[in-house]
Motif scaffolding. Sequence first.
Motif, PDB file in Angstrom:
ATOM      1  N   THR A   4       0.825  -1.199   0.000  1.00 47.08           N
ATOM      2  CA  THR A   4       0.000   0.000   0.000  1.00 47.08           C
ATOM      3  C   THR A   4       0.861   1.252   0.000  1.00 47.08           C
ATOM      4  N   THR A   5       0.247   2.342  -0.417  1.00 45.71           N
ATOM      5  CA  THR A   5       0.883   3.649  -0.354  1.00 45.71           C
ATOM      6  C   THR A   5       1.065   4.033   1.120  1.00 45.71           C
ATOM      7  N   PRO A   6       2.179   4.666   1.495  1.00 46.16           N
ATOM      8  CA  PRO A   6       2.392   5.025   2.911  1.00 46.16           C
ATOM      9  C   PRO A   6       1.426   6.119   3.369  1.00 46.16           C
ATOM     10  N   THR A   7       1.247   6.230   4.675  1.00 44.10           N
ATOM     11  CA  THR A   7       0.465   7.327   5.236  1.00 44.10           C
ATOM     12  C   THR A   7       1.273   8.617   5.177  1.00 44.10           C
ATOM     13  N   MET A 117     -10.214   7.198  11.374  1.00 46.80           N
ATOM     14  CA  MET A 117     -10.572   6.363  10.244  1.00 46.80           C
ATOM     15  C   MET A 117      -9.454   6.416   9.213  1.00 46.80           C
ATOM     16  N   GLY A 118      -9.199   5.300   8.568  1.00 49.08           N
ATOM     17  CA  GLY A 118      -8.207   5.264   7.513  1.00 49.08           C
ATOM     18  C   GLY A 118      -8.570   4.236   6.460  1.00 49.08           C
ATOM     19  N   TYR A 119      -8.124   4.490   5.263  1.00 49.03           N
ATOM     20  CA  TYR A 119      -8.335   3.527   4.187  1.00 49.03           C
ATOM     21  C   TYR A 119      -7.074   3.471   3.343  1.00 49.03           C
ATOM     22  N   ALA A 120      -6.439   2.290   3.314  1.00 43.62           N
ATOM     23  CA  ALA A 120      -5.176   2.103   2.600  1.00 43.62           C
ATOM     24  C   ALA A 120      -5.400   1.281   1.345  1.00 43.62           C
ATOM     25  N   HIS A 121      -4.774   1.698   0.251  1.00 47.75           N
ATOM     26  CA  HIS A 121      -4.905   1.034  -1.035  1.00 47.75           C
ATOM     27  C   HIS A 121      -3.551   1.068  -1.724  1.00 47.75           C
ATOM     28  N   GLU A 122      -3.447   0.290  -2.771  1.00 43.13           N
ATOM     29  CA  GLU A 122      -2.185   0.261  -3.511  1.00 43.13           C
ATOM     30  C   GLU A 122      -1.801   1.639  -4.034  1.00 43.13           C
ATOM     31  N   LYS A 147       3.494   4.635  -9.453  1.00 42.00           N
ATOM     32  CA  LYS A 147       4.821   4.059  -9.699  1.00 42.00           C
ATOM     33  C   LYS A 147       5.758   4.507  -8.583  1.00 42.00           C
ATOM     34  N   GLU A 148       6.804   5.284  -8.897  1.00 41.58           N
ATOM     35  CA  GLU A 148       7.776   5.687  -7.876  1.00 41.58           C
ATOM     36  C   GLU A 148       7.489   7.059  -7.284  1.00 41.58           C
ATOM     37  N   PHE A 149       6.393   7.692  -7.695  1.00 40.71           N
ATOM     38  CA  PHE A 149       6.092   9.052  -7.261  1.00 40.71           C
ATOM     39  C   PHE A 149       4.993   9.050  -6.203  1.00 40.71           C
ATOM     40  N   LEU A 150       5.110   9.981  -5.242  1.00 37.31           N
ATOM     41  CA  LEU A 150       4.138  10.131  -4.167  1.00 37.31           C
ATOM     42  C   LEU A 150       3.773  11.601  -4.018  1.00 37.31           C
ATOM     43  N   GLY A 151       2.507  11.865  -3.758  1.00 36.38           N
ATOM     44  CA  GLY A 151       2.052  13.217  -3.472  1.00 36.38           C
ATOM     45  C   GLY A 151       1.075  13.179  -2.322  1.00 36.38           C
ATOM     46  N   GLY A 152       1.150  14.155  -1.433  1.00 39.67           N
ATOM     47  CA  GLY A 152       0.282  14.144  -0.264  1.00 39.67           C
ATOM     48  C   GLY A 152      -0.207  15.526   0.101  1.00 39.67           C
ATOM     49  N   VAL A 153      -1.339  15.569   0.801  1.00 44.66           N
ATOM     50  CA  VAL A 153      -1.893  16.814   1.309  1.00 44.66           C
ATOM     51  C   VAL A 153      -2.506  16.541   2.672  1.00 44.66           C
ATOM     52  N   GLY A 154      -2.386  17.485   3.582  1.00 41.27           N
ATOM     53  CA  GLY A 154      -2.964  17.349   4.915  1.00 41.27           C
ATOM     54  C   GLY A 154      -3.573  18.664   5.371  1.00 41.27           C
ATOM     55  N   THR A 155      -4.656  18.595   6.143  1.00 42.82           N
ATOM     56  CA  THR A 155      -5.316  19.800   6.647  1.00 42.82           C
ATOM     57  C   THR A 155      -5.705  19.608   8.107  1.00 42.82           C
ATOM     58  N   GLU A 156      -5.812  20.722   8.810  1.00 39.56           N
ATOM     59  CA  GLU A 156      -6.309  20.765  10.188  1.00 39.56           C
ATOM     60  C   GLU A 156      -7.435  21.787  10.221  1.00 39.56           C
ATOM     61  N   PHE A 157      -8.654  21.325  10.511  1.00 35.85           N
ATOM     62  CA  PHE A 157      -9.841  22.174  10.376  1.00 35.85           C
ATOM     63  C   PHE A 157     -10.572  22.256  11.708  1.00 35.85           C
ATOM     64  N   ASP A 158     -10.842  23.483  12.149  1.00 34.98           N
ATOM     65  CA  ASP A 158     -11.604  23.740  13.369  1.00 34.98           C
ATOM     66  C   ASP A 158     -13.087  23.658  13.020  1.00 34.98           C
ATOM     67  N   VAL A 159     -13.734  22.560  13.423  1.00 35.34           N
ATOM     68  CA  VAL A 159     -15.136  22.337  13.055  1.00 35.34           C
ATOM     69  C   VAL A 159     -16.044  23.349  13.733  1.00 35.34           C
ATOM     70  N   GLY A 160     -15.797  23.649  15.007  1.00 32.67           N
ATOM     71  CA  GLY A 160     -16.660  24.557  15.744  1.00 32.67           C
ATOM     72  C   GLY A 160     -16.686  25.960  15.165  1.00 32.67           C
ATOM     73  N   ALA A 170       2.981  17.689   0.195  1.00 35.93           N
ATOM     74  CA  ALA A 170       4.267  16.996   0.079  1.00 35.93           C
ATOM     75  C   ALA A 170       4.359  16.296  -1.264  1.00 35.93           C
ATOM     76  N   LEU A 171       5.587  16.194  -1.749  1.00 38.94           N
ATOM     77  CA  LEU A 171       5.885  15.446  -2.964  1.00 38.94           C
ATOM     78  C   LEU A 171       7.072  14.541  -2.671  1.00 38.94           C
ATOM     79  N   GLY A 172       7.085  13.372  -3.288  1.00 37.61           N
ATOM     80  CA  GLY A 172       8.187  12.442  -3.040  1.00 37.61           C
ATOM     81  C   GLY A 172       8.436  11.513  -4.205  1.00 37.61           C
ATOM     82  N   TRP A 173       9.599  10.915  -4.180  1.00 44.53           N
ATOM     83  CA  TRP A 173      10.006   9.924  -5.179  1.00 44.53           C
ATOM     84  C   TRP A 173      10.855   8.889  -4.461  1.00 44.53           C
ATOM     85  N   THR A 174      10.612   7.606  -4.762  1.00 46.43           N
ATOM     86  CA  THR A 174      11.339   6.572  -4.037  1.00 46.43           C
ATOM     87  C   THR A 174      11.587   5.363  -4.911  1.00 46.43           C
ATOM     88  N   ASN A 175      12.728   4.723  -4.700  1.00 44.98           N
ATOM     89  CA  ASN A 175      13.012   3.407  -5.295  1.00 44.98           C
ATOM     90  C   ASN A 175      13.764   2.582  -4.267  1.00 44.98           C
TER      91      ASN A 175
END
Length: 295
Positions: A4-7, A117-122, A147-160, A170-175
């Motif tokens: 699976t793709t990393p968290t 909650m989390g959902y992991a996939h290839e 393939k070898e490329f990874l991209g990520g986004v994260g947010t922190e939201f005040d619901v109240g 984030a962007l990444g590349w790995t082999n």
Amino acid sequence: MATTTPTYPDLGKLARDLFKRGYHPGIWQIDCKTLTNSGIEFFTTGFASQDNSKVTGSLQSKYKIEDQGLTLTERWNTENWLFGEIMHRDKLAQGLMLAVEAKFQPGSNEADGKFKMGYAHENFNFLADIGLNSEPILNCSLVVGHKEFLGGVGTEFDVGNTELKAWKVALGWTNETATLHGELKNGDTWLASLFYKASDKIDAGVEVTKGAGGGGDAAADGEQQGGDVVVNLGMIYHLEEDALIRAKVNNLVELGLGYEQKLREGITASISAVLDCNNFKDGNHRFGVGIALQC
């Protein structure tokens, strides 16, 4: 199922561990991990500060019910906080994780909780958690892999208050031998890192940071280096199967050195030092010792 793709928290972990793991500046540390015959895993960790002799630690137990996909975790620390978590994984759907976490301090009756909650996939990995209090904060992150490329986004939201408190991309590349990672937070702080496995014996890395969290080891206890750019270089050299040497240096002229030795099966000892080379005679040099026990 394929890997699976990393968290999001795991992006850039190889380089991050190279600069953080195995160094114990200013503390004595002991870790103990054991697994009982009934399948309960216990993990104890303790820290003693060399500056003020303050001792802190925690005791954690974890029990897995494989048939039901459940993991039960309990933890207590020396601040008298009690933590508990019930996690359900992969049974409702492959890759789906649901969890409820709570903490309570008997002395002050302070309590808090969180639903996760989390959902992991290839090709992607989604994580979210929300507080179960009167002013809930929603944290979400998504990592997409191709393939070898990874991209990520994260947010922190005040619901109240319906307010976006923080964001990061984030962007990444790995082999098999190298991992590149870059991250931008709130538009004003950033990080870039490279981890490279030069050979079976040598791991090397470089990390460049700017803004909050971008300090060297002198900033590890909460001191910040403002908006300065900090460049870290580090390596691990495996002397043999049971021993290794760590070294790192940054542009603040802090030099970190460490040695780790497996004394026998289940017992590993490490020593480390962070030296202030700007003022070698009277600088803030810090040494540390760690012991890890496993049975």
